[in-house]
Design a protein around this motif. Structure first.
Motif: not given
Length: 372
Positions: A214-238
């Protein structure tokens, strides 16, 4: 015991610490319940609802604080309320002390015995009094994020689910716990393309197994976080570290890599927020912009749906409230190590190690306090 429930005075806070159902249970256990007039109105409960279950209505918060042996609230006591607390009195509410040195110092100075909802634990390692509000906040986060994404509110003008021929919003949820899971479920249900980041591989496996793509998962490395926020329309901090200040996972410098008009919803703002540029806002003025990125950082998100939140919270807190009233706080905490984990201050001493580390204050073990 005399149990008091004052009206919440934090801006735009409509919840109430005791529901009529909880008041009925306390009265049936032989306790006197005092409710400040109008305290339940924001959640749809009238004074007559409380009178009908045997509670007393009093005219002022001052009377509640002066007469009650235990104060039951929702949000942390505000400065004027902290002045009314005293040694020998029990305060049972959300506190979130780690990012709030002023409140911590006032509670220590008052001598009050403060038991925080958010640090009470359970046998499964969960946080049973935080969980219902985390569920509410998680489910609200995509809703308020979708609102903030509207162009009139400063957002990119992106529809969460898109339309035929136009792709959906790209949503990144940082943290796969209760808040993150609920946020991902709702965002995916709205049609968004959702990715959940977490550092726990067992948790990621659980999410994959239960939600089956239903949704994708990724390991929260600093690199993955930095990359994914560049394409995000909405980022939710949880992200949550129980009792401690939230880690800063997105820096101000990284905002420049995000899309203009992208939205950040920081559900961790009660614990200081997980974005470097976050600061607490209210329902009255919920958003602000930093470097073209819209920030939604309301510190009491569940207050927006006060009736649902109040009933959900009341269901969770009632057994603990009754134990504290029936046995007294020391016996209740001796009998229940999970309730003891909620003890944050007593007689001028700090009793929560995560708060002590965050604020540089010496801590006395709660087990030592409860045996004294």
């Amino acid at each position: 015991m005399k149990i008091g429930c004052p009206k919440e005075i934090k801006a735009q806070e409509f919840r109430v610490g005791l529901t009529p159902a909880a008041a009925r249970e306390a009265v049936a256990h032989g306790h006197e319940v005092m409710i400040e007039t109008g305290a339940g109105a924001g959640a749809g409960f009238t004074d007559d609802d409380y009178l009908g279950v045997g509670a007393h209505i009093v005219d002022t918060a001052e009377e509640v604080f002066a007469k009650a042996g235990m104060i039951v609230k929702v949000k942390e006591p505000q400065a004027v309320e902290r002045k009314r607390l005293r040694e020998g009195q029990v305060l049972f509410t959300y506190l979130h002390l780690a990012p709030d040195p002023e409140q911590t110092r006032d509670l220590l100075d008052s001598g009050v015995t403060a038991i925080a909802y958010e640090t009470v634990t359970d046998a499964a390692g969960g946080l049973p009094l935080l969980a219902p509000m985390s569920e509410v906040a998680g489910r609200l986060a995509p809703q308020v994020g979708a609102w903030a994404l509207q162009k009139a509110n400063g957002g990119r003008g992106v529809l969460m689910g898109g339309v035929p021929g136009v792709g959906p919003a790209d949503v990144v949820v940082i943290g796969g716990g209760v808040v993150g899971t609920q946020a991902a479920r709702v965002a995916a249900g709205m049609g968004a393309d959702v990715t959940v980041l977490d550092r726990s591989l067992p948790r990621l496996r659980y999410l994959d197994d239960v939600y089956r793509g239903v949704f994708k998962t990724r390991y929260a490395s600093a690199d993955a976080t930095a990359h994914l926020i560049t394409t995000a329309d909405l980022v939710i901090g949880a992200v949550l570290i129980p009792g401690a200040a939230a880690p800063k996972l997105v820096t101000k410098a990284q905002l420049s890599t995000m899309k203009r008009g992208a939205v950040i919803v920081d559900v961790a703002i009660d614990q200081g927020g997980c974005f470097e540029t976050s600061h607490a806002t209210t329902h009255e003025n919920p958003i602000y912009e930093v470097d073209g990125v819209v920030h939604y950082c309301v510190a009491n998100m569940p207050g927006a749906v006060a009736r649902t939140s109040t009933i959900a919270l009341g269901n969770a807190t009632m057994p603990y409230m009754l134990a504290l009233a029936d046995k007294g706080w020391q016996a209740a905490c001796r009998d229940d190590a999970h309730l003891l984990a909620g003890l944050n201050t007593h007689a001028g001493k700090l009793t929560n190690y995560a708060v002590g580390r965050a604020l540089g204050i010496d801590v006395v073990s709660p087990s030592v306090i409860v045996k004294a």
